[in-house]
Design a protein around this motif. Structure first.
Motif, mmCIF file in Angstrom:
data_model
loop_
_atom_site.group_PDB
_atom_site.id
_atom_site.type_symbol
_atom_site.label_atom_id
_atom_site.label_comp_id
_atom_site.label_asym_id
_atom_site.label_seq_id
_atom_site.Cartn_x
_atom_site.Cartn_y
_atom_site.Cartn_z
ATOM 1 N N VAL A 13 45.997 33.714 45.116
ATOM 2 C CA VAL A 13 45.827 34.050 46.523
ATOM 3 C C VAL A 13 44.976 35.311 46.638
ATOM 4 C CG1 VAL A 13 47.029 34.695 48.647
ATOM 5 C CG2 VAL A 13 48.041 32.996 47.109
ATOM 6 N N VAL A 14 44.014 35.282 47.541
ATOM 7 C CA VAL A 14 43.130 36.429 47.759
ATOM 8 C C VAL A 14 43.486 37.089 49.088
ATOM 9 C CG1 VAL A 14 40.738 37.144 48.149
ATOM 10 C CG2 VAL A 14 41.264 35.400 46.418
ATOM 11 N N ASP A 15 43.645 38.398 49.046
ATOM 12 C CA ASP A 15 43.906 39.169 50.252
ATOM 13 C C ASP A 15 42.564 39.425 50.955
ATOM 14 O OD1 ASP A 15 44.366 41.133 52.145
ATOM 15 O OD2 ASP A 15 45.852 42.191 50.928
ATOM 16 N N ASP A 16 42.351 38.738 52.062
ATOM 17 C CA ASP A 16 41.067 38.839 52.771
ATOM 18 C C ASP A 16 40.738 40.269 53.184
ATOM 19 O OD1 ASP A 16 40.651 36.176 52.517
ATOM 20 O OD2 ASP A 16 40.989 35.666 54.628
ATOM 21 N N ASP A 17 41.767 41.055 53.494
ATOM 22 C CA ASP A 17 41.521 42.427 53.942
ATOM 23 C C ASP A 17 40.977 43.301 52.820
ATOM 24 O OD1 ASP A 17 42.407 41.771 56.443
ATOM 25 O OD2 ASP A 17 44.480 42.379 56.038
ATOM 26 N N LYS A 18 41.332 42.951 51.577
ATOM 27 C CA LYS A 18 40.862 43.748 50.440
ATOM 28 C C LYS A 18 39.584 43.195 49.833
ATOM 29 C CE LYS A 18 45.388 45.406 48.835
ATOM 30 N NZ LYS A 18 46.368 45.230 47.739
ATOM 31 N N CYS A 19 39.361 41.903 49.946
ATOM 32 C CA CYS A 19 38.212 41.271 49.305
ATOM 33 C C CYS A 19 36.897 41.787 49.890
ATOM 34 C CB CYS A 19 38.291 39.759 49.479
ATOM 35 S SG CYS A 19 36.858 38.902 48.785
ATOM 36 N N ILE A 20 35.970 42.169 48.986
ATOM 37 C CA ILE A 20 34.675 42.685 49.443
ATOM 38 C C ILE A 20 33.538 41.721 49.091
ATOM 39 C CG2 ILE A 20 35.308 45.140 49.514
ATOM 40 C CD1 ILE A 20 34.023 45.390 46.663
ATOM 41 N N ALA A 21 33.850 40.442 49.093
ATOM 42 C CA ALA A 21 32.806 39.437 48.867
ATOM 43 C C ALA A 21 31.723 39.543 49.942
ATOM 44 C CB ALA A 21 33.416 38.041 48.876
ATOM 45 N N ASP A 22 32.113 39.990 51.138
ATOM 46 C CA ASP A 22 31.123 40.164 52.209
ATOM 47 C C ASP A 22 30.138 41.289 51.896
ATOM 48 O OD1 ASP A 22 33.176 41.997 52.411
ATOM 49 O OD2 ASP A 22 33.510 41.739 54.555
ATOM 50 N N LYS A 23 30.457 42.102 50.869
ATOM 51 C CA LYS A 23 29.521 43.150 50.439
ATOM 52 C C LYS A 23 28.813 42.752 49.137
ATOM 53 C CE LYS A 23 31.640 46.962 52.878
ATOM 54 N NZ LYS A 23 32.786 46.263 53.486
ATOM 55 N N GLY A 24 28.965 41.483 48.760
ATOM 56 C CA GLY A 24 28.209 40.984 47.613
ATOM 57 C C GLY A 24 29.006 40.776 46.338
ATOM 58 N N CYS A 25 30.293 41.086 46.352
ATOM 59 C CA CYS A 25 31.094 40.918 45.143
ATOM 60 C C CYS A 25 31.368 39.431 44.862
ATOM 61 C CB CYS A 25 32.430 41.645 45.288
ATOM 62 S SG CYS A 25 33.452 41.528 43.809
ATOM 63 N N THR A 26 31.192 39.053 43.584
ATOM 64 C CA THR A 26 31.532 37.687 43.172
ATOM 65 C C THR A 26 32.255 37.717 41.829
ATOM 66 O OG1 THR A 26 29.376 37.404 42.087
ATOM 67 C CG2 THR A 26 29.555 36.604 44.353
ATOM 68 N N VAL A 27 32.849 38.860 41.509
ATOM 69 C CA VAL A 27 33.440 39.062 40.180
ATOM 70 C C VAL A 27 34.447 37.974 39.807
ATOM 71 C CG1 VAL A 27 34.923 40.588 38.811
ATOM 72 C CG2 VAL A 27 33.030 41.543 40.132
ATOM 73 N N CYS A 28 35.392 37.702 40.686
ATOM 74 C CA CYS A 28 36.443 36.739 40.329
ATOM 75 C C CYS A 28 35.861 35.343 40.114
ATOM 76 C CB CYS A 28 37.541 36.720 41.389
ATOM 77 S SG CYS A 28 36.961 36.300 43.043
ATOM 78 N N VAL A 29 34.888 34.989 40.942
ATOM 79 C CA VAL A 29 34.236 33.682 40.779
ATOM 80 C C VAL A 29 33.521 33.617 39.433
ATOM 81 C CG1 VAL A 29 32.474 32.143 41.745
ATOM 82 C CG2 VAL A 29 33.943 33.457 43.273
ATOM 83 N N ASP A 30 32.867 34.716 39.071
ATOM 84 C CA ASP A 30 32.090 34.753 37.832
ATOM 85 C C ASP A 30 32.955 34.737 36.574
ATOM 86 O OD1 ASP A 30 29.863 34.890 39.420
ATOM 87 O OD2 ASP A 30 29.652 37.060 39.270
ATOM 88 N N VAL A 31 34.117 35.384 36.620
ATOM 89 C CA VAL A 31 34.920 35.492 35.397
ATOM 90 C C VAL A 31 35.835 34.291 35.157
ATOM 91 C CG1 VAL A 31 34.920 38.016 35.289
ATOM 92 C CG2 VAL A 31 36.777 36.830 36.497
ATOM 93 N N CYS A 32 36.073 33.495 36.169
ATOM 94 C CA CYS A 32 37.010 32.380 35.993
ATOM 95 C C CYS A 32 36.415 31.305 35.075
ATOM 96 C CB CYS A 32 37.362 31.767 37.343
ATOM 97 S SG CYS A 32 38.431 30.323 37.158
ATOM 98 N N PRO A 33 37.041 31.048 33.935
ATOM 99 C CA PRO A 33 36.513 30.055 33.000
ATOM 100 C C PRO A 33 36.635 28.622 33.521
ATOM 101 C CG PRO A 33 38.642 30.828 32.239
ATOM 102 C CD PRO A 33 38.277 31.677 33.433
ATOM 103 N N LEU A 34 37.507 28.428 34.495
ATOM 104 C CA LEU A 34 37.711 27.083 35.034
ATOM 105 C C LEU A 34 36.826 26.802 36.245
ATOM 106 C CD1 LEU A 34 41.502 26.116 35.238
ATOM 107 C CD2 LEU A 34 39.645 24.845 34.189
ATOM 108 N N ASP A 35 36.243 27.861 36.779
ATOM 109 C CA ASP A 35 35.376 27.713 37.954
ATOM 110 C C ASP A 35 36.130 27.164 39.169
ATOM 111 O OD1 ASP A 35 32.890 28.528 38.534
ATOM 112 O OD2 ASP A 35 31.860 26.673 37.993
#
Ligand code: SF4
Ligand code: SF4
Length: 77
Positions: A13-35
């Motif tokens: 579960v991702v906390d939308d209030d903390k997630c900074i994907a709107d500022k360009g972060c994609t770390v979790c997407v990039d590190v997940c081996p299962l995609d």
């Protein structure tokens, strides 16, 4: 893989209030081996797209804002 229907009940579960994907972060997407994680292009936040998980944890550990929470099932702890 099964598409996640209820995001709040997904293993990750991702906390939308903390997630900074709107500022360009994609770390979790990039590190997940299962995609299984993706960025919601409407909300610009990360979410679990596919309801499958190895509970390997880099998504939670590497998220710069602590927005990712992996709910590890009792049986694999
Ligand atoms: S690593 Fe964290 S801040 Fe970055 S996109 Fe994923 S949930 Fe959002
Ligand atoms: S725990 Fe591992 S498999 Fe599950 S979403 Fe995070 S990185 Fe992907």
């Amino acid at each position: 893989m099964t598409i996640t229907t209820t995001r709040t009940q997904a293993p990750v579960v991702v906390d939308d209030d903390k997630c900074i994907a709107d500022k360009g972060c994609t770390v979790c997407v990039d590190v997940c081996p299962l995609d299984v994680l993706a960025i919601d292009l409407v909300k610009n936040k990360a979410f679990m797209k596919f309801d499958e998980c190895w509970y390997c944890m880099p998504c939670e550990k590497d998220c710069p804002t602590g927005a990712v929470h992996v709910n590890i099932p009792y049986l694999v702890r």
